[in-house]
Design a protein around this motif. Structure first.
Motif, PDB file in Angstrom:
ATOM      1  N   PRO A  73      42.447 -32.166  -7.095  1.00 32.47           N
ATOM      2  CA  PRO A  73      43.237 -31.498  -6.052  1.00 32.47           C
ATOM      3  C   PRO A  73      43.666 -32.458  -4.936  1.00 32.47           C
ATOM      4  CG  PRO A  73      41.348 -30.163  -6.662  1.00 32.47           C
ATOM      5  CD  PRO A  73      41.163 -31.494  -7.324  1.00 32.47           C
ATOM      6  N   ALA A  74      42.822 -33.437  -4.630  1.00 24.39           N
ATOM      7  CA  ALA A  74      43.161 -34.372  -3.560  1.00 24.39           C
ATOM      8  C   ALA A  74      44.388 -35.208  -3.939  1.00 24.39           C
ATOM      9  CB  ALA A  74      41.969 -35.284  -3.272  1.00 24.39           C
ATOM     10  N   THR A  82      50.609 -27.996  -4.473  1.00 26.61           N
ATOM     11  CA  THR A  82      49.638 -26.977  -4.094  1.00 26.61           C
ATOM     12  C   THR A  82      49.118 -26.289  -5.348  1.00 26.61           C
ATOM     13  OG1 THR A  82      51.402 -25.323  -3.844  1.00 26.61           O
ATOM     14  CG2 THR A  82      50.736 -26.536  -1.863  1.00 26.61           C
ATOM     15  N   VAL A  83      47.970 -25.624  -5.204  1.00 23.49           N
ATOM     16  CA  VAL A  83      47.389 -24.869  -6.317  1.00 23.49           C
ATOM     17  C   VAL A  83      48.050 -23.497  -6.388  1.00 23.49           C
ATOM     18  CG1 VAL A  83      45.277 -23.899  -7.283  1.00 23.49           C
ATOM     19  CG2 VAL A  83      45.201 -26.078  -6.069  1.00 23.49           C
ATOM     20  N   LYS A 134      52.653 -35.930 -15.724  1.00 23.28           N
ATOM     21  CA  LYS A 134      51.841 -36.888 -16.476  1.00 23.28           C
ATOM     22  C   LYS A 134      51.114 -37.845 -15.545  1.00 23.28           C
ATOM     23  CE  LYS A 134      54.743 -36.935 -20.629  1.00 23.28           C
ATOM     24  NZ  LYS A 134      55.635 -37.756 -21.497  1.00 23.28           N
ATOM     25  N   SER A 135      51.791 -38.320 -14.511  1.00 26.07           N
ATOM     26  CA  SER A 135      51.163 -39.288 -13.607  1.00 26.07           C
ATOM     27  C   SER A 135      49.997 -38.662 -12.854  1.00 26.07           C
ATOM     28  CB  SER A 135      52.195 -39.829 -12.621  1.00 26.07           C
ATOM     29  OG  SER A 135      52.692 -38.796 -11.775  1.00 26.07           O
ATOM     30  N   LEU A 136      50.110 -37.389 -12.501  1.00 30.24           N
ATOM     31  CA  LEU A 136      48.993 -36.709 -11.829  1.00 30.24           C
ATOM     32  C   LEU A 136      47.791 -36.594 -12.757  1.00 30.24           C
ATOM     33  CD1 LEU A 136      50.904 -33.815 -10.005  1.00 30.24           C
ATOM     34  CD2 LEU A 136      49.906 -35.859  -8.963  1.00 30.24           C
ATOM     35  N   GLU A 142      41.782 -41.340 -14.410  1.00 40.17           N
ATOM     36  CA  GLU A 142      41.283 -42.641 -13.977  1.00 40.17           C
ATOM     37  C   GLU A 142      40.267 -42.486 -12.853  1.00 40.17           C
ATOM     38  OE1 GLU A 142      44.626 -44.991 -12.898  1.00 40.17           O
ATOM     39  OE2 GLU A 142      45.249 -45.395 -14.966  1.00 40.17           O
ATOM     40  N   ALA A 143      40.508 -41.521 -11.978  1.00 41.33           N
ATOM     41  CA  ALA A 143      39.568 -41.294 -10.874  1.00 41.33           C
ATOM     42  C   ALA A 143      38.224 -40.810 -11.393  1.00 41.33           C
ATOM     43  CB  ALA A 143      40.158 -40.280  -9.895  1.00 41.33           C
ATOM     44  N   LYS A 144      38.250 -39.973 -12.462  1.00 40.20           N
ATOM     45  CA  LYS A 144      36.991 -39.472 -13.021  1.00 40.20           C
ATOM     46  C   LYS A 144      36.263 -40.567 -13.796  1.00 40.20           C
ATOM     47  CE  LYS A 144      38.086 -34.558 -13.345  1.00 40.20           C
ATOM     48  NZ  LYS A 144      36.986 -34.182 -12.427  1.00 40.20           N
TER      49      LYS A 144
END
Length: 415
Positions: A73-74, A82-83, A134-136, A142-144
């Motif tokens: 979400p960040a 937004t969600v 796709k980039s999100l 990658e963050a995980k």
């Protein structure tokens, strides 16, 4: 005197061709068109770069749902998203134009497609929605994982530097070793395609102008034919230089605008055997095709009738490309062997195999000898046909009438 006649024929044919307006129109029209296309591409490329730059800075509103739990979400919030509480409501907002895009991430994004809905902005602008979705997802993964390097490995696209060795222990050149010998194939096509029609009509012009009898009273037919062949080769060199000029200019001065890869000539590997073989195959194929087309011109009474044979000859040099994958992958296949040894498909097939290092020395020597021997035989036949067909203006010259006539002349000369 014979040398003087040959020099005179070559000088006359080259000068006559190079001073024709239609020759330069036909020769220059392609480079001019290439130059115009290059100019338009450069202008369009500059415009496209500016447009891409502006699109990168453009922002649009979007919301998303994530059944996988992977999307961070960040990261979405930083991108301006937004969600969505309900997917159907978000899609309705997109349809109404109140929301630019909505992304629905499935439970397993690796196997299931992510649904992307967006407001129509045009064929090319619409692609930005899927790119952002796709980039999100990639950034969140990658963050995980905690490492961009591990993410690259998981995606299966790590860089690999491979080296292969020939039977003699030398390193194969790869594409850098394939390009130089295949240049002979490119030259062969350029020469035949540009000069094929001139080869065909080189003897027809004299027949159609009804001047062959006058020419043969002062000039040996062999000298005339050889002179025409040499002049055709010289004219071909001129045409190739004219064609190559815009390519060289475009590469040297507009390489970045045209997105052309930089070519490091230092990496090209020149194998002496392959280069010599390629050169001999080129010359032998040129001799064979030139002799054949000149012979056809000597047989036919008009250029219109000769054009039918010309189409067949041109088809023969393109037939091997229908089996190019087999030529590269399985050179021992029966069809490849037929193409390798059939005289009129042999130059292209052998040069292809030579470029990909599948032509053995024995095969190379055999095909080269075949091309030169048949080429000179056909040239001699062309001389004979021209001599006996020079006064036949209304119908085709028959081999059955030419060859027996020569045999019948032998006893008479003995008397």
């Amino acid at each position: 005197m014979a040398r003087h006649n040959l020099r005179t024929v070559v000088s006359f044919e080259v000068t006559r061709t190079l001073t024709k307006r239609r020759f330069w129109i036909a020769t220059l029209i392609v480079p001019v068109i290439i130059g115009i296309v290059v100019g338009l591409v450069v202008a369009s490329s500059s415009s496209t770069d500016n447009r891409v730059t502006s699109q990168k800075d453009a922002k649009f509103t979007f919301s998303y749902t994530d059944s996988s739990g992977i999307v961070d979400p960040a990261i979405v919030k930083a991108a301006g998203g937004t969600v969505a509480t309900d997917g159907a409501t978000a899609i309705a907002a997109v349809k109404a134009g109140k929301l630019d895009a909505f992304f629905a991430y499935p439970q397993n994004p690796a196997k299931q497609a992510t649904k992307v809905y967006g407001v129509d902005k045009g064929l090319f602008d619409n692609g930005k929605y899927a790119s952002v979705a796709k980039s999100l997802l990639t950034a969140s993964a990658e963050a995980k994982v905690g490492s961009a390097q591990l993410s690259t490995l998981v995606q299966g696209d790590p860089p690999v530097d491979a080296v292969a060795y020939k039977a003699n222990g030398q390193v194969t050149g790869g594409i850098a070793g394939v390009i130089p010998p295949l240049l002979f194939l490119a030259i062969f096509y350029v020469v035949i395609l540009l000069l094929g029609n001139q080869m065909l009509t080189s003897t027809l012009e004299e027949k159609e102008n009804r001047v062959t009898e006058m020419i043969l009273t002062t000039l040996n037919p062999t000298t005339l034919i050889i002179g025409k062949v040499i002049s055709l080769f010289i004219v071909g060199i001129v045409q190739m230089l004219v064609f190559a000029l815009p390519v060289v200019i475009g590469y040297l001065f507009f390489r970045s605008a045209l997105n052309l890869p930089s070519l490091d000539l230092a990496n090209l590997q020149l194998d002496p055997f392959q280069m010599i073989t390629g050169a001999l195959l080129l010359i032998g194929g040129f001799v064979l095709f030139t002799g054949t087309l000149v012979a056809v011109g000597a047989i036919m009474p008009t250029a219109k009738e000769a054009g039918q044979i010309f189409g067949v000859m041109m088809a023969l040099i393109f037939i091997p490309f229908y089996a190019v994958t087999l030529i590269v992958s399985d050179p021992s296949a029966l069809i490849v062997q037929i193409f390798t040894w059939f005289p009129y498909s042999a130059p292209v097939t052998a040069m292809l195999r030579n470029g990909f290092s599948s032509l053995s020395p024995a095969e190379a020597i055999g095909v080269i000898v075949e091309q030169f021997v048949l080429g000179f035989v056909v040239l001699q036949l062309a001389v004979r046909l021209f001599r006996y067909g020079s006064i036949e203006y209304s119908k085709k010259v028959s081999l059955s009438t030419v060859l027996p006539r020569r045999r019948a002349a032998l006893p008479a000369s003995g008397k």
